[in-house]
Design an enzyme around this catalytic site. Structure first.
Site, short mmCIF file in Angstrom:
data_model
loop_
_atom_site.label_atom_id
_atom_site.label_comp_id
_atom_site.label_asym_id
_atom_site.label_seq_id
_atom_site.Cartn_x
_atom_site.Cartn_y
_atom_site.Cartn_z
CG LEU A 20 -1.85 1.19 1.41
CD1 LEU A 20 -2.86 1.28 0.29
CD2 LEU A 20 -2.61 1.08 2.75
N PRO A 77 6.82 5.86 -1.34
CG PRO A 77 8.76 5.78 -2.67
CD PRO A 77 7.38 5.23 -2.57
CB ALA A 119 1.40 7.62 -0.87
CB SER A 168 -0.17 9.06 7.30
OG SER A 168 0.73 8.60 8.29
CB ILE A 217 6.84 -4.30 0.58
CG1 ILE A 217 6.35 -3.07 -0.20
CG2 ILE A 217 5.91 -5.50 0.38
CD1 ILE A 217 5.09 -2.42 0.32
CD GLN A 244 5.51 -1.55 48.87
OE1 GLN A 244 5.98 -0.57 49.44
NE2 GLN A 244 4.41 -2.14 49.27
CD GLN A 280 15.24 2.04 34.53
OE1 GLN A 280 15.42 2.28 33.34
NE2 GLN A 280 15.97 2.59 35.48
N GLY A 315 18.32 -3.48 34.53
CA GLY A 315 19.44 -2.55 34.75
C GLY A 315 20.41 -2.58 33.58
CD GLU A 348 -1.25 -4.14 9.59
OE1 GLU A 348 -2.45 -4.02 9.85
OE2 GLU A 348 -0.72 -5.23 9.35
#
Lengths: 265, 369
Positions: free
Chosen positions: B114, B117, B119, B121, B146, B268, B326, B329, B353
């Site tokens: 679809l 370059p 076209a 969004s 593609i 915690q 995170q 670490g 997509e």
């Protein structure tokens, strides 16, 4: 041709840390309700082998049989998804704690009731691992047993197995009906295909009790067991340690040699 | 049972190659072989074309479990659905038989062309032309980004048949890799999903029979958008899988990593992070499964739910994978551990997509009544 595959619902070693608290119930039997359980891997090979036999012949009907607690239906469902045609669950509260003799008696009665040309099963279960049930079932059925098969050929009225005994490779031919137990060298089981998972839900799963098999409840179960577990002690895991001593250059060379020898590098 | 099976297969046959596939940027052939052997490479194809006939939710579960160990590999079932769904939705019976059956048998994969370059969004501004010439169409143009280009045998290509009518002048075609004039650009050098080849597709005077048009002339854009309504759910599935993989890995790690004399899972601060990650993930999963049910039923509000699921799940995947790093670490920041790969892979789910900004436009235009 009727194939009966004996399968067992066992604790999944990959899912739980076994031999810690919670594995054994108060009566020192394995608490399968509290653990995540699966189809015993050697039995999965047996189901796969049945599938391979079925692919070579047109007339094969595969029935899987298990004796176990209510949760064992999952193991049967798995065997059905792997390709078995129907399943029988021997479920009875009185069976709790049965030893190998009682287990073989129940399984043999179930197999006899179904009718069979060939009984397949794994060499041993992955939990208790006694590997006596296949031979005991054969004895009770009055048919030959060919155990620990690495390869199976099924002919018209005989079955041939090849077994690697370490120092010799033995070919054994037995007349059918017979009981054959298979090793994990016989061929890796496939993963069930999507459609066969869906189809498995439509397959017949029958539940039989001890009464259906005409076995008195008092003759099986924990009370009738010939063996008694008095205590269970966790065994500390021992890993062989290797201490490389000496001056640095020589020690490094020895360590490298050790690693190479064990194919670690 | 389906989830257990796919998980076992993914862990045994796909996971061992995930790091290598990423590192070397090579196609995960092992994954394709394993998925094809278990009939999981294109589960969505209906049974009458030889497929597994899985519903939308089952397809989501397959993609999710593959993405949990390797996002690149999860693009095999996902893009097979994306590429072939235009046929399932709109093609003639003959075209479906001709192209869906080989995909169902695992002999071919399908890609979806679809974007261009210029076209992205604004897909309707595409320039690829298809000009009628007797019983044929001649296609010219460039398609960009593609997925699985070069590996797939079949391509659904959207091209302009009537430039006057803008989006109503776009038609969809099946183009084969072996058609004369089809060639591919160099593989893109991407941040993540490195195992899944992304290339340009060049169409140079590609002559194909008119019978390869999917649906009627001028319906291509509508088909393309209808396809995305369904397949955004599969991108949400992929995001869920990536996030689940990162959460599972981090959960195991914090129980083993000891600092200040105890497992860091006992702190915690760590527990709260895990709780948040699991909470967001389950919320995303609930939305995705709901969207999958709507996709299966073809509900009117699928457009909103598909966009919402894709947008939310991909945002969650990004947050969860970053938190997983995170939790590990310094180790999480290295390529010796899988979570940094998962974070890089998660990023694309916010982009392809339809970017998440486009999803918000789609949602705003289709708010639930």
């Amino acid at each position: 041709m009727k194939l009966v595959v004996l399968v067992k619902h066992v604790p999944d070693e990959a899912a739980d840390r076994l031999f810690t608290a919670g594995v054994f119930a108060a009566d020192l039997t394995v608490d399968r309700d509290g653990l995540s359980c699966r189809l015993s891997e050697p039995d999965e090979y047996a189901v796969e082998q049945a599938m391979r036999i079925a692919r070579r012949r047109m007339d094969v009907q595969i029935c899987v049989v298990t004796m176990g607690p209510a949760g064992a239906v999952r193991t049967l469902a798995r065997a059905l998804a792997l390709g078995a045609d129907e399943a029988v669950h021997v479920l009875d509260d009185a069976l709790h704690g049965s030893d190998a003799q009682a287990t073989s008696r129940v399984l043999a009665a179930a197999v006899e009731r179904l009718g069979f040309d060939l009984v397949l099963c794994g060499t041993a279960s992955t939990d208790s691992g006694m590997s006596v049930v296949p031979a005991m079932v054969a004895e009770r059925l009055g048919v030959p047993a060919a155990c620990e098969a690495d390869t199976v050929w099924v002919g018209e009225d005989e079955v041939m197995v090849r077994r690697d005994e370490g120092t010799a490779v033995v070919d054994v031919a037995v007349g059918m009906p017979a009981v054959v137990s298979v090793t994990d060298r016989i061929g890796e089981p496939r993963y069930p295909a999507f459609r066969s998972i869906v189809e498995a839900r439509q397959k017949t799963l029958r539940t039989w009790s001890l009464k259906d098999l005409r076995i008195p409840a008092a003759e099986v179960g924990l009370g009738a067991s010939a063996t008694v577990v008095r205590s269970v002690t966790p065994c500390a895991e021992q890993r062989p340690a290797l201490l490389v001593e000496g001056e640095a250059r020589g020690a490094a060379a020895r360590l490298a040699a050790y690693l190479t020898e064990h194919q670690l590098i | 049972m389906l989830r257990d099976t796919v998980r076992a297969l993914a862990e045994a046959k796909i996971a061992p190659f995930a790091a290598e596939v990423d590192e070397q940027g090579r196609f995960p052939q092992e994954a394709l072989d394993a998925l094809t052997a278990a009939d999981l490479h294109a589960v969505h194809i209906p049974e009458q074309y030889g497929g597994a006939g899985a519903d939308a939710l089952a397809t989501v579960i397959v993609i999710e479990e593959v993405a949990r160990v390797c996002a690149s590999s999860s693009l095999i079932p996902a893009v097979n659905k994306l590429g072939s769904l235009p046929l399932v939705l709109s093609a003639s019976e003959d075209l479906k038989k001709q192209y869906l059956s080989p995909v169902a048998r695992g002999e071919a994969m399908f890609s979806y062309c679809l974007s261009e370059p210029e076209a992205g969004s604004d897909a309707a501004s595409m320039k690829t032309r298809a000009v009628r010439d007797g019983d044929d169409y001649v296609l010219n143009g460039v398609k960009r980004w593609i997925t699985n280009a070069g590996v797939s045998d079949y391509y659904t290509v959207m091209a302009v048949t009537d430039p006057e009518k803008r989006s109503k002048g776009i038609s969809a075609f099946v183009v084969e890799k072996s058609d004369e004039g089809v060639s591919f650009g160099a593989p893109e050098k991407k941040l993540g999903i490195k195992g899944s080849p992304t290339r340009e597709v060049y169409l140079d005077n590609v002559r194909i029979p008119a019978s390869r048009m999917i649906g009627d002339e001028g319906t291509g854009f509508a088909t393309a958008m209808a396809t995305l309504d369904h397949t955004r759910v599969t991108i949400a599935a992929q995001a869920l899988g990536i996030a689940q993989g990162a959460l599972d890995y981090a959960k195991g790690y914090v129980q083993e990593r000891k600092q200040f004399g105890k497992a860091i899972a006992d702190f915690q601060g760590i527990q709260f992070m895990l709780a948040d990650m699991a909470m967001k993930l389950e919320a995303a999963r609930a939305l995705t499964y709901q969207a999958a049910a709507k996709s299966e039923r073809g509900d009117n509000d699928l457009t909103f739910f598909g966009a919402a699921a894709k947008c939310y799940a991909s945002d969650v995947a990004m947050e969860v994978t970053i938190d997983a790093i995170q939790l590990l670490g310094g180790y999480g920041y290295t390529r010796d551990y899988p979570v940094e790969r998962m974070m890089r892979d998660a990023k694309i789910t916010q982009i392809y997509e339809g970017t998440n900004q486009v999803q918000r436009i789609v949602m705003a235009r289709n708010l639930p009544k």
